[in-house]
Design an enzyme around this catalytic site. Structure first.
Site, PDB file in Angstrom:
ATOM      1  N   ASN A  10       0.865  -1.182   0.000  1.00 58.88           N
ATOM      2  CA  ASN A  10       0.000   0.000   0.000  1.00 58.88           C
ATOM      3  C   ASN A  10       0.902   1.233   0.000  1.00 58.88           C
ATOM      4  O   ASN A  10       1.542   1.538   1.006  1.00 58.88           O
ATOM      5  CB  ASN A  10      -0.891  -0.026   1.254  1.00 58.88           C
ATOM      6  CG  ASN A  10      -1.762   1.213   1.353  1.00 58.88           C
ATOM      7  OD1 ASN A  10      -1.658   2.129   0.550  1.00 58.88           O
ATOM      8  ND2 ASN A  10      -2.621   1.233   2.362  1.00 58.88           N
ATOM      9  N   THR A  41      -1.172  -1.311  -4.316  1.00 57.36           N
ATOM     10  CA  THR A  41      -2.640  -1.356  -4.270  1.00 57.36           C
ATOM     11  C   THR A  41      -3.207  -0.020  -4.741  1.00 57.36           C
ATOM     12  O   THR A  41      -2.635   1.044  -4.495  1.00 57.36           O
ATOM     13  CB  THR A  41      -3.142  -1.665  -2.851  1.00 57.36           C
ATOM     14  OG1 THR A  41      -2.629  -0.692  -1.953  1.00 57.36           O
ATOM     15  CG2 THR A  41      -2.691  -3.054  -2.410  1.00 57.36           C
ATOM     16  N   GLY A  66      -0.281  -1.240   6.461  1.00 56.47           N
ATOM     17  CA  GLY A  66      -0.749  -1.309   7.846  1.00 56.47           C
ATOM     18  C   GLY A  66      -1.508  -2.604   8.076  1.00 56.47           C
ATOM     19  O   GLY A  66      -1.539  -3.494   7.224  1.00 56.47           O
ATOM     20  N   ASP A  67      -2.133  -2.685   9.268  1.00 58.38           N
ATOM     21  CA  ASP A  67      -2.886  -3.892   9.615  1.00 58.38           C
ATOM     22  C   ASP A  67      -3.999  -4.158   8.602  1.00 58.38           C
ATOM     23  O   ASP A  67      -4.332  -5.307   8.328  1.00 58.38           O
ATOM     24  CB  ASP A  67      -3.489  -3.748  11.012  1.00 58.38           C
ATOM     25  CG  ASP A  67      -2.424  -3.806  12.095  1.00 58.38           C
ATOM     26  OD1 ASP A  67      -1.361  -4.395  11.848  1.00 58.38           O
ATOM     27  OD2 ASP A  67      -2.659  -3.259  13.191  1.00 58.38           O
ATOM     28  N   GLY A  68      -4.589  -3.084   8.067  1.00 57.88           N
ATOM     29  CA  GLY A  68      -5.678  -3.242   7.104  1.00 57.88           C
ATOM     30  C   GLY A  68      -5.215  -3.932   5.826  1.00 57.88           C
ATOM     31  O   GLY A  68      -5.901  -4.800   5.281  1.00 57.88           O
ATOM     32  N   THR A  69      -4.039  -3.550   5.339  1.00 55.97           N
ATOM     33  CA  THR A  69      -3.486  -4.173   4.129  1.00 55.97           C
ATOM     34  C   THR A  69      -3.161  -5.633   4.385  1.00 55.97           C
ATOM     35  O   THR A  69      -3.444  -6.503   3.553  1.00 55.97           O
ATOM     36  CB  THR A  69      -2.209  -3.425   3.665  1.00 55.97           C
ATOM     37  OG1 THR A  69      -2.478  -2.028   3.633  1.00 55.97           O
ATOM     38  CG2 THR A  69      -1.780  -3.880   2.284  1.00 55.97           C
ATOM     39  N   LEU A  70      -2.580  -5.912   5.551  1.00 57.93           N
ATOM     40  CA  LEU A  70      -2.270  -7.301   5.890  1.00 57.93           C
ATOM     41  C   LEU A  70      -3.548  -8.126   5.956  1.00 57.93           C
ATOM     42  O   LEU A  70      -3.603  -9.249   5.439  1.00 57.93           O
ATOM     43  CB  LEU A  70      -1.531  -7.377   7.232  1.00 57.93           C
ATOM     44  CG  LEU A  70      -1.200  -8.810   7.679  1.00 57.93           C
ATOM     45  CD1 LEU A  70      -0.165  -9.436   6.755  1.00 57.93           C
ATOM     46  CD2 LEU A  70      -0.723  -8.838   9.122  1.00 57.93           C
ATOM     47  N   ASP A 216      -2.386 -21.275  19.394  1.00 58.47           N
ATOM     48  CA  ASP A 216      -2.980 -22.258  20.315  1.00 58.47           C
ATOM     49  C   ASP A 216      -4.448 -22.563  20.006  1.00 58.47           C
ATOM     50  O   ASP A 216      -5.105 -23.306  20.741  1.00 58.47           O
ATOM     51  CB  ASP A 216      -2.837 -21.787  21.772  1.00 58.47           C
ATOM     52  CG  ASP A 216      -3.524 -20.454  22.028  1.00 58.47           C
ATOM     53  OD1 ASP A 216      -4.081 -19.880  21.072  1.00 58.47           O
ATOM     54  OD2 ASP A 216      -3.506 -19.985  23.184  1.00 58.47           O
ATOM     55  N   GLU A 273     -10.395  -2.054  11.003  1.00 55.56           N
ATOM     56  CA  GLU A 273     -11.166  -1.527   9.872  1.00 55.56           C
ATOM     57  C   GLU A 273     -12.641  -1.849  10.098  1.00 55.56           C
ATOM     58  O   GLU A 273     -12.969  -2.825  10.788  1.00 55.56           O
ATOM     59  CB  GLU A 273     -10.719  -2.172   8.556  1.00 55.56           C
ATOM     60  CG  GLU A 273      -9.230  -2.132   8.300  1.00 55.56           C
ATOM     61  CD  GLU A 273      -8.783  -0.835   7.650  1.00 55.56           C
ATOM     62  OE1 GLU A 273      -9.538  -0.298   6.823  1.00 55.56           O
ATOM     63  OE2 GLU A 273      -7.688  -0.360   7.991  1.00 55.56           O
TER      64      GLU A 273
END
Ligand SMILES: [Mg+2]
Length: 299
Positions: A10, A41, A66-70, A216, A273
């Protein structure tokens, strides 16, 4: 023959910090023997398609953002018939998940982990027909955590920050819910709930509980009931500050599966998100479904 890598990034994530690192990152991948296809993207949701509809023959998919792309890249991978290892070069501001996996903040060190680290089989959360990687949440703190810069959080600290949220409690909307889990039914009005597989959420370490493991097969769940008087509010604040597990108004437990039902639609966030509004949500751990690259020394 060179190994094939699809590199999805991104270009706008984290103040566009990838721009000054992109050439060096690709150089690290090439030196490790990969032939790299780079894909910036173009719009939200684009990374899901880029990964799901990739041509055959890749050995690894690497994501930067960021976390959103991941979240998007992992969604695309989970929808694919052939699941490949995923590498992650974090570029966002919070990156709770990267911290949990001990992936370095420095982009070049993270790129080195992608090619010289090891593969870790990480749990993924199923959320109805979608997925999340490390947090599904609803209610009051969702906007507090994600709307505030990391610097402010560091200055205020975790406790002060939660207190800020709790102070607003009387004015905040509560959700009447029926929660089914571990053969138990919990009913009542709730201000907040989070289902996590992470050591930190919204930049706060330790908020999700003790003995957290990402492979776990279980989530940590935190639910906060609506307080009915000022004394309740004080009790909630004190429990949050002390990180006490048992409180009349705060439930924490672990589970493989959880069902949340309500008469009115509840807005959820998935990995920070917007995750849609739902009257019925089934959350389930997808045990060790994601092969992700982590540092050799990651425990
Ligand atoms: Mg876990």
């Amino acid at each position: 023959m060179a190994k094939q890598m699809l590199f999805v990034y991104n270009p706008r994530a984290g103040k566009a910090q990838i721009r000054s690192n992109l050439l060096d990152i690709i150089d690290i991948f090439v030196k490790a023997g990969y032939e790299v296809t780079a894909y910036p993207t173009q719009a939200p949701g684009d990374a899901v398609k880029a990964v799901q509809e990739r041509r055959a023959g890749y050995d690894m998919v690497v994501c930067s953002g960021g976390d959103g792309t991941l979240d998007e890249v992992v969604t695309g991978m989970m929808k694919s018939e052939e699941r490949l290892p995923v590498g992650y070069v974090p570029a966002g501001s919070t990156n709770d998940f990267a911290n949990s996996l001990k992936i370095p903040k420095n982009m070049l060190l993270a790129a080195d982990v992608v090619v010289n680290g090891r593969t870790f089989a990480c749990d993924v959360g199923k959320f109805n027909n979608g997925i999340f990687i490390y947090v599904a949440a609803f209610g009051i703190f969702t906007d507090v955590s994600y709307g505030t810069p990391q610097d402010t959080k560091n200055v205020l600290g975790h406790a002060a920050y939660l207190i800020e949220g709790v102070k607003r409690l009387p004015a905040v909307r509560a959700y009447p819910l029926k929660i089914t889990c571990n053969d138990e039914v919990i009913e009542g009005e709730f201000l907040y709930g989070m289902v996590t597989n992470s050591h930190s959420v919204g930049g706060f370490r330790g908020i999700t509980g003790q003995n957290v493991a990402l492979d776990d097969g279980v989530f940590e769940v935190t639910l906060i009931r609506k307080p009915t008087n000022p004394l309740d509010i004080n009790n909630i604040i004190r429990a949050l500050v002390d990180k006490r597990v048992k409180s009349e108004h705060i439930y924490t437990f672990t589970t493989r599966k959880l069902k949340v039902e309500s008469e009115d639609p509840v807005a959820w966030t998935l990995d920070g998100e917007f995750g849609g509004e739902h009257q019925a949500v089934v959350i389930e751990s997808w045990h060790q479904a994601l092969a992700i690259r982590v540092p050799q020394e990651m425990g």
